[in-house]
Design a protein around this motif. Structure first.
Motif, PDB file in Angstrom:
ATOM      1  N   ALA A   8      38.346  39.922  33.138  1.00 60.08           N
ATOM      2  CA  ALA A   8      39.492  40.549  32.473  1.00 60.08           C
ATOM      3  C   ALA A   8      40.691  40.612  33.421  1.00 60.08           C
ATOM      4  N   ILE A   9      40.427  40.867  34.691  1.00 60.95           N
ATOM      5  CA  ILE A   9      41.509  40.891  35.675  1.00 60.95           C
ATOM      6  C   ILE A   9      42.145  39.512  35.769  1.00 60.95           C
ATOM      7  N   ALA A  10      41.313  38.476  35.794  1.00 60.63           N
ATOM      8  CA  ALA A  10      41.828  37.098  35.835  1.00 60.63           C
ATOM      9  C   ALA A  10      42.649  36.783  34.585  1.00 60.63           C
ATOM     10  N   ALA A  11      42.187  37.259  33.435  1.00 62.15           N
ATOM     11  CA  ALA A  11      42.913  37.011  32.190  1.00 62.15           C
ATOM     12  C   ALA A  11      44.278  37.680  32.218  1.00 62.15           C
ATOM     13  N   LEU A  12      44.354  38.869  32.777  1.00 61.03           N
ATOM     14  CA  LEU A  12      45.635  39.575  32.857  1.00 61.03           C
ATOM     15  C   LEU A  12      46.584  38.862  33.820  1.00 61.03           C
ATOM     16  N   VAL A  13      46.040  38.334  34.903  1.00 61.12           N
ATOM     17  CA  VAL A  13      46.862  37.569  35.853  1.00 61.12           C
ATOM     18  C   VAL A  13      47.529  36.399  35.137  1.00 61.12           C
ATOM     19  N   GLU A  14      46.777  35.731  34.277  1.00 62.87           N
ATOM     20  CA  GLU A  14      47.315  34.586  33.531  1.00 62.87           C
ATOM     21  C   GLU A  14      48.314  35.017  32.472  1.00 62.87           C
ATOM     22  N   HIS A  15      48.208  36.258  32.024  1.00 66.50           N
ATOM     23  CA  HIS A  15      48.984  36.744  30.883  1.00 66.50           C
ATOM     24  C   HIS A  15      50.365  37.269  31.264  1.00 66.50           C
ATOM     25  N   VAL A  16      50.535  37.730  32.509  1.00 67.09           N
ATOM     26  CA  VAL A  16      51.801  38.341  32.917  1.00 67.09           C
ATOM     27  C   VAL A  16      52.362  37.658  34.159  1.00 67.09           C
ATOM     28  N   ASP A  17      53.637  37.916  34.404  1.00 65.61           N
ATOM     29  CA  ASP A  17      54.301  37.345  35.576  1.00 65.61           C
ATOM     30  C   ASP A  17      54.415  38.334  36.726  1.00 65.61           C
ATOM     31  N   ILE A  18      54.203  39.628  36.457  1.00 63.98           N
ATOM     32  CA  ILE A  18      54.262  40.620  37.529  1.00 63.98           C
ATOM     33  C   ILE A  18      52.921  40.648  38.263  1.00 63.98           C
ATOM     34  N   PRO A  19      52.894  41.153  39.492  1.00 60.73           N
ATOM     35  CA  PRO A  19      51.635  41.210  40.246  1.00 60.73           C
ATOM     36  C   PRO A  19      50.584  42.058  39.523  1.00 60.73           C
ATOM     37  N   TRP A  30      33.033  47.345  47.052  1.00 64.13           N
ATOM     38  CA  TRP A  30      32.219  48.198  47.925  1.00 64.13           C
ATOM     39  C   TRP A  30      32.337  47.794  49.388  1.00 64.13           C
ATOM     40  N   GLU A  31      32.656  46.512  49.617  1.00 60.52           N
ATOM     41  CA  GLU A  31      32.816  45.999  50.975  1.00 60.52           C
ATOM     42  C   GLU A  31      34.079  45.155  51.040  1.00 60.52           C
ATOM     43  N   ALA A  32      34.543  44.884  52.246  1.00 60.14           N
ATOM     44  CA  ALA A  32      35.755  44.082  52.410  1.00 60.14           C
ATOM     45  C   ALA A  32      35.596  42.700  51.785  1.00 60.14           C
ATOM     46  N   ALA A  33      34.391  42.142  51.895  1.00 57.58           N
ATOM     47  CA  ALA A  33      34.150  40.816  51.316  1.00 57.58           C
ATOM     48  C   ALA A  33      34.334  40.826  49.809  1.00 57.58           C
ATOM     49  N   ASP A  34      34.028  41.952  49.165  1.00 56.48           N
ATOM     50  CA  ASP A  34      34.230  42.063  47.719  1.00 56.48           C
ATOM     51  C   ASP A  34      35.709  41.943  47.371  1.00 56.48           C
ATOM     52  N   ALA A  35      36.559  42.554  48.181  1.00 50.07           N
ATOM     53  CA  ALA A  35      37.999  42.510  47.929  1.00 50.07           C
ATOM     54  C   ALA A  35      38.530  41.091  48.029  1.00 50.07           C
ATOM     55  N   VAL A  36      38.102  40.386  49.065  1.00 50.39           N
ATOM     56  CA  VAL A  36      38.543  38.994  49.237  1.00 50.39           C
ATOM     57  C   VAL A  36      38.043  38.136  48.082  1.00 50.39           C
ATOM     58  N   ARG A  37      36.784  38.347  47.693  1.00 50.00           N
ATOM     59  CA  ARG A  37      36.219  37.568  46.587  1.00 50.00           C
ATOM     60  C   ARG A  37      36.946  37.866  45.284  1.00 50.00           C
ATOM     61  N   GLU A  94      38.704  34.991  43.135  1.00 48.69           N
ATOM     62  CA  GLU A  94      38.177  34.663  41.811  1.00 48.69           C
ATOM     63  C   GLU A  94      39.147  34.976  40.680  1.00 48.69           C
ATOM     64  N   THR A  95      40.009  35.963  40.868  1.00 48.79           N
ATOM     65  CA  THR A  95      40.875  36.398  39.764  1.00 48.79           C
ATOM     66  C   THR A  95      42.332  35.998  39.929  1.00 48.79           C
ATOM     67  N   GLY A  96      42.746  35.714  41.154  1.00 48.31           N
ATOM     68  CA  GLY A  96      44.161  35.448  41.399  1.00 48.31           C
ATOM     69  C   GLY A  96      44.978  36.721  41.519  1.00 48.31           C
ATOM     70  N   ALA A  97      44.310  37.873  41.623  1.00 43.94           N
ATOM     71  CA  ALA A  97      45.018  39.141  41.773  1.00 43.94           C
ATOM     72  C   ALA A  97      45.871  39.129  43.040  1.00 43.94           C
ATOM     73  N   ALA A  98      46.963  39.877  42.998  1.00 45.48           N
ATOM     74  CA  ALA A  98      47.878  39.942  44.139  1.00 45.48           C
ATOM     75  C   ALA A  98      47.411  40.940  45.189  1.00 45.48           C
ATOM     76  N   GLY A  99      46.420  41.751  44.842  1.00 47.44           N
ATOM     77  CA  GLY A  99      45.903  42.751  45.765  1.00 47.44           C
ATOM     78  C   GLY A  99      44.790  43.532  45.102  1.00 47.44           C
ATOM     79  N   VAL A 100      44.287  44.536  45.812  1.00 43.90           N
ATOM     80  CA  VAL A 100      43.163  45.306  45.300  1.00 43.90           C
ATOM     81  C   VAL A 100      43.432  46.801  45.400  1.00 43.90           C
ATOM     82  N   VAL A 101      42.782  47.556  44.519  1.00 44.32           N
ATOM     83  CA  VAL A 101      42.809  49.010  44.558  1.00 44.32           C
ATOM     84  C   VAL A 101      41.387  49.463  44.864  1.00 44.32           C
ATOM     85  N   VAL A 102      41.228  50.247  45.923  1.00 42.44           N
ATOM     86  CA  VAL A 102      39.906  50.673  46.368  1.00 42.44           C
ATOM     87  C   VAL A 102      39.745  52.168  46.132  1.00 42.44           C
ATOM     88  N   GLY A 103      38.700  52.539  45.407  1.00 43.05           N
ATOM     89  CA  GLY A 103      38.444  53.940  45.130  1.00 43.05           C
ATOM     90  C   GLY A 103      37.139  54.411  45.736  1.00 43.05           C
TER      91      GLY A 103
END
Length: 376
Positions: free
Chosen positions: A193-204, A212-219, A223-232
């Protein structure tokens, strides 16, 4: 190396955002996380009505550390007028550099009033709130972002429309938690869904969920083309995760797992910062909730854990921490495992009567509480 995140004139490098969490991301915890790595650290969510009406609880939450040069606040509300006024107050009186809007909270007491993750169903109301808030903050050159979820449930998805509306309203970015309101914090986050939203809009687009780990954020970014991550929840009891995240986004693959001695030093620092901001007695009481997260997987005995959960002074904390084995290695079996609240999915989302009958809501008027506190 991942590019820095640009939010208007605000540069976030690495592109990592600490998610606002009620009772967690106060000034002390934000300072602690920032000491381990760069990024953007968001204050606990506050309500627009509470801020506008001068609610004392709300004002007490708007405390910033003396070294917090970039002030970021998440704002909750359901009324465009209150949201705009609150944004103006944050910019003019609190010198914030970034405002995030909460449209992702799944808590029933919020959704039953049409707030949080329920609100994006009303497309017209969402647009009015975003337009009013962005306009108010723009007078101070402060970027506005929004946080949302996939939708109410799998049959009532809203995130693509919400992304379009956010872009049209002038939001600097949109963060998507890859779960529905019905899922709350259960199950797995839907990164597709995150990847789909990336394709759908022009804003980050910022991705949120199951980091859960730093490797998850990079992955997630790969995989999604996200401009960044939010960690909770992934950073609960692990402020050092931001050190790993900074290293991972700079291209350094290595992860440095702390020994129990290093973890106890973090615990002491956390309690110290809480005491500086709140006073020692209250600060130590606030620290108690973090003990289980810090010691998750370590061999600390039950009696010692119970005593730490009742700590009431820094001196008593020091005595108890001294009983732990500083050389005990980090429990690698805990890597990649969920932390914090999880629970089960809800059979139904609690909504105002007739909420699903109209997906526009341009004329919808909702009442919000002055001291609502929660997270998304």
């Amino acid at each position: 190396m991942t590019a820095a995140l640009e939010l208007g004139g605000l540069r976030v490098d690495p592109p990592v955002v600490l998610a606002p969490m009620a009772g967690i991301t106060n000034a002390a915890y934000r300072r602690l996380c920032a000491e381990y790595g760069a990024g953007l650290y968001v204050c606990e969510m506050i309500t627009s009505r509470g801020l506008v009406e001068g609610d004392e609880t709300t004002k007490r939450m708007l405390v910033f550390d003396e070294l917090e040069s970039v002030r970021s606040v998440q704002l909750y509300g359901t009324d465009p007028t209150y949201m705009a006024k609150a944004a103006q107050i944050l910019c003019a009186e609190y010198d914030v550099a970034h405002i995030d809007l909460n449209f992702g909270c799944p808590v029933p007491k919020v959704t039953r009033k049409g707030g949080g993750g329920a609100l994006p169903w009303k497309r017209g109301l969402l647009a009015r709130i975003l337009e009013a808030t962005v306009a108010a903050a723009a007078a101070y050159d402060v970027p506005v972002t929004m946080k949302t979820r996939k939708g109410l449930d799998d049959d009532h998805l809203t995130y693509l429309d919400a992304g379009r509306i956010a872009q049209e309203a002038g939001c600097a970015a949109i963060a998507l938690h890859g779960r529905t309101v019905a899922q709350a914090y259960s199950g797995e986050a839907d990164w597709d869904a995150i990847a789909a939203l990336v394709e759908h809009v022009d804003i980050p687009v910022l991705g949120n969920g199951d980091i859960w780990e730093a490797a998850d954020a990079v992955r997630m970014v790969e995989e999604t083309g996200a401009a960044g991550v939010v960690v909770g929840r992934g950073c609960l009891g692990r402020p050092w995760l931001f050190r790993d995240l900074a290293a991972a986004f700079s291209g350094t693959a290595e992860t440095t797992l702390p020994t129990l001695g290093e973890v106890t030093a973090m615990m002491r620092r956390h309690a110290e910062l809480l005491s500086e901001h709140m006073g020692e007695e209250r600060g130590c009481k606030e620290f108690r909730k973090h003990v289980t997260w810090y010691l998750k997987g370590f061999r600390a005995g039950g009696e010692l854990r119970r005593s730490l959960g009742l700590v009431d002074s820094l001196a008593s904390l020091d005595r108890l921490l001294a009983e732990l084995d500083p050389d005990e290695p980090f429990p690698v079996g805990e890597l990649g495992s969920p932390r914090g609240r999880q629970g089960a999915p809800r059979s139904r989302v609690v909504l105002p009567e007739g909420w699903l009958d109209d997906a526009d809501g341009s004329d919808c008027v909702l009442r919000e509480d002055a001291n609502e506190t929660t997270g998304g």
